[in-house]
Enzyme design. Sequence first.
Site: not given
Lengths: 332, 332
Positions: A268, A310, A279
Amino acid sequence: MDITLDGDVVRAGQRARERFYDSRGYGRVRGGELDLAPVEAAHLLYRGDIEGVDGMDFRELLTSTAVSEVEFFVYKDLRDRGFYLTPAREGWVEDSEGVDFVVYPRGQGPWDDAVAHRVRVVGERDGLPAASLGDCVLSVVDEESEITYLDTDRPEVAGTSDPSVPATAGDLLAERAVCWDPPAALYERAFYGQRLDEDAVQLSLVEAAYLAREGHLSLDGGAEAVVERGHDVEGERFDRRLAVYTALRESGVVPKTGFKFGADFRTYADAESVENLGHSERLVRVLPTEYVFEPRDLALDVRLAHGVRKTMVFALTDGAGVEWVAVERLTP
Amino acid sequence: MDITLDGDVVRAGQRARERFYDSRGYGRVRGGELDLAPVEAAHLLYRGDIEGVDGMDFRELLTSTAVSEVEFFVYKDLRDRGFYLTPAREGWVEDSEGVDFVVYPRGQGPWDDAVAHRVRVVGERDGLPAASLGDCVLSVVDEESEITYLDTDRPEVAGTSDPSVPATAGDLLAERAVCWDPPAALYERAFYGQRLDEDAVQLSLVEAAYLAREGHLSLDGGAEAVVERGHDVEGERFDRRLAVYTALRESGVVPKTGFKFGADFRTYADAESVENLGHSERLVRVLPTEYVFEPRDLALDVRLAHGVRKTMVFALTDGAGVEWVAVERLTP
């Protein structure tokens, strides 16, 4: 049209230059005549634009040693997608190091200066040194000749999360530590550990080792005892993971376990608090600097990361500095 | 209430039996009194239902060697999910082999006969022999103490696709074969290979080796030449992959490359034709019989398969027979 194989170059003459280079970007001009790489000649043969190379038809050229089948599949695929491209031979393109094709933006060709992709051709069984990635596109040809494009990059790693927290104490268990009564900031703001109950927070060994080294956590035996425990259960891998964890925290990024995604960490960049985490943007896999990928494993990691929105990042380290390599799927 | 640690059993007496076994399914009754496993006593301590074990409080018991922290986390998680469960000690449950907890259906307990899950507790760094899976639920505790449940099974492998095709001829290239003019059924019905153009079909080495062995494909050197090439590029792994490919085809299942998913194969159980393929149901990874998983790699495979709506199946083989192990995420 007299087209002959001369070592690893196909000589095709002046008329071929007009037809294939000037209008469609094949080959390289040498004294007004056209030189082709065998893979280019194979593509012209495949299309029926030329009739033979030294008397060989397409089938004979493809089954000869002059042309690599995987290079041909990639060359053909990129042409099918509307690109002009040049085999990355020394003297044919500006920087041929580590790549097989230089691909121009659609609508442009070898006469222009722009480059869209620098492409390395990889068979699915070829070893792929991790440290060689970062400024090329991999085109991986699998055993059924399907092609997966993977863009590799050297990303910046930076965030805005403050890693320091008020000091606290803890106990070392077998493969983790527990802080029985830590300051709220430990978990709630800086996002270290997981809650065991309303008070206690459990820390992973990398978290505990980092916090102890930074002077934020005291426990029996200090940071050394945690690192020693890490070595007991993970060997040298623990040093690498701790180096990467430390580099991430020092860059203002919060790393948490990536286990559920099969990675070392999920990260993060701008976590302000546990309630406002957002997210996690990246999955990080820690690897030794000299690691050599199997393309299949790389495909697995990148596919999974893509599926959970991601970016897959590999952290290469020998325990000291860290090199970052991001790999993402690409549709050229 | 006098509660003492006696070797690896916690003796808790008759009143504890009434309070904790009869109404909440903790422990095992021995002559009217209650025996608890240390992990159960730790849970009662954690909840505040008992005050100490041999003078130890929860923190002291958890940091002692009597209780495994990962077992405690799983025990607590299953209790939190509303299950009663019994530590799988010999004599405590019927079949204790290979598992740590026997979990009863919600609303039932050790007094009933039904079993919901047989759970094995695994730390994220524990090696996991592939052949030991198939009739248990894995509860993997990661370094941050989060738990992933994975159900393991021995699935049936069966389909309705006919693997035989009219004979044809091909050329062997470096890592694949090409049939220049095959019967339409080769690709269109039986789904071997990939189209190179309107006529030619390229085959992977496993496809070519299988077809040549079955007498459906002739090429220079025959099946042996293909297998030899397979060994050159993949070593023993090629034998394992060919054994699994053959077992799948003989079961009426169509295997295609699973490269894009990081697996060996994706499979279609009821493919009638390329135009009517349907969704591939499984991803297959081929492993040696004696393979030992790292839990992280297992999590990666299962997560990816789930994300693409397939089931992950491991094919364990020493080159002859094949054992199938399916692994899926489970939310107990």
